[in-house]
Structure formats: C-alpha cells, structure tokens
Write an enzyme that holds these catalytic residues in place. Sequence first.
Site, PDB file in Angstrom:
ATOM      1  CB  CYS A  53      -0.928  -0.028   1.216  1.00 45.44           C
ATOM      2  SG  CYS A  53      -1.834   1.505   1.501  1.00 45.44           S
ATOM      3  CB  CYS A  56       0.065   2.113   4.022  1.00 45.79           C
ATOM      4  SG  CYS A  56      -1.592   1.440   3.794  1.00 45.79           S
TER       5      CYS A  56
END
Length: 312
Positions: A53, A56
């Site tokens: 991700c 993230c």
Amino acid sequence: MTDIIMNPSDPTPTQGPNAADLIKDSSDMAFMADVVEVSKETPVVVDFWAPWCGPCKQLMPMLERAVKGAGGKVKMVKINIDENPGVAGQLGVRSIPAVYAFRDGKPVDGFMGGQPESELQKFIDRLSGDTDPAEEAGTLVDRAKDSLAAGDAGGAAQDFAHALSLDENNAQARAGLARIYLDTGNEQEAVSLIQQAPDSVTDHPEIAAVRSKIALEDQAPEPDEEDPALELSQKVKDNPDDLDARLELAKALASTGRNSEAVEHLLYSVRKNRAYNNEAARLFLLTVFEAEGPQSDVSIQGRRELSSILFA
C-alpha cells in the site's frame, strides 16, 4: 534509555518517552493486550496497513511523528492486515490506510485514506486532550454535516454523538443526532435527546426545530390507519376555497414529512384570507418552517413567498 526528540521550531533537543514504548507492531492475537487494555490507561492509535500500500507508506511516518510529538499522551500500534486480517475485518475495514483511535477499550474516532499532516496533528490533539472540548465538538459537527451532505448518515451520527459527549451544550450536535434518529424511525431516542437538553440550549433554534418536527410527526396516522390526506385532498379538490379542509390537509401532509406540499396549501390559504380562523394557516406555516430548519430549501422559499404575500 530515552529518545532525544527534536522540536522542528527549536533546535534544542528535549528528552521524550522511548519510541519503543510509544509505537509498536502488533497482531490479531495481541490486539486485546496491546490496544484494548492499554487504551484504558492511554489512548491508542491503530494503523492498519500492508506492504503493498503506497499511501500507507506515506501516512505512517507522519502519524508516527504526531504520536511522538504528543509526548506520551498517545500510543500507536501498527497492524499488517496481510498477516493479521482478523481485527480489521471485525472493524469493517474495507480499504487502507485505515486508522482507528481507541480510548477506554473502545474505538472513538478514525479515518480511512491519506490525510495531510495538519489533519493528523488535529486527530492526535483531539485524542490526547490538547484541544478545547467545545472547539473539538465544533469540528466534529462540521464533519458530520459534510457526511450528511455526502449521504453518509452513519458517519454523521457517530460524529454528532462524539461531539455531544465532548460538549453537551452543543445544540447542533444534539439536534443533528436527533434528526437522524427521527429519519431512521427511532423517535423515542430523538425525544429523549431533546428532553435531556441543558437549559442553556433549550430555546436554541435547532433544538426548537427538532421539537416542532417531533410534534408534527406525532400527528401521523398509525400504520394500519388510512391516510387522512387522501380524503382531505379530494375535499380540497372539490372545494378549493374550503380553508378549514386545506389546513387539515396541510397538517396531515406535514405529519408524514410532506412539508413542501403542506406549505403550498398553507400559502394558498394565507393568500386567500390571511385573518381566517385567527391566522391559523400562517401560524402553522411558522411551525412547519421551524421543523424544517432555517437552512432548508422548503423553509427559505416558503418564507420568501409568505413575505411577498404579507407585504405586497
């Protein structure tokens, strides 16, 4: 051993809590110990992430800086959902990054997706108690209104409830939550919220508006009863100038939330004979406007038309 934390605006190093005590990786198995139990003493931010991700990886270091900057008032736990999907699934996490704040063993705030560092700082400040509760409540109310505009009544209800827990004198939070209860058929909770309003906000326009809305809905027919508006509509159609029938029709329509239609009939009556029945049509119009709230299109347009009639 303690870490040296640098304040960006002050080159002088200061002593702070050990980063290992503030930020740690955790798992589904350790969630109760690392998050739920710890949050009973110190608020805990949970960052659900995954190695693949990209957002993230951008969010995590900013969140860590904000947590470290809180000086031990907040802790952070990171959970890789690829390896630990259990808790994320239970919380309904559908996309990452997803961040939840826990206090007293329960989730109290959160967000999904990337956030600018300034918003992350506000998030941590709210959790650490470094913001004025009334100011924080106002921020939550604004966010709740945005959620309502986007069609997210559930998110709005959470923010209204959180705002009310921070500031019971926030009339907008109380009225907003009560309206959501009414819209979802939970009139008892709505009535309870309004009845419990502190004296300081009893006469607030938004509280009064919800009170009027409840009063209108209390006149609605029972589910197994025939809608009186049907018969009254025919009666008005047969005799358009039967102002008594129009008033009753307006009340029947308003009781089932058809306020726009009710306003049309009431304006007709005021236009025809303002003084009829001690100005009953005009007075009921004001009740409908109050129930709609000052920002409602029905209220704004209706008041404009009423003014044009009265001051023509």
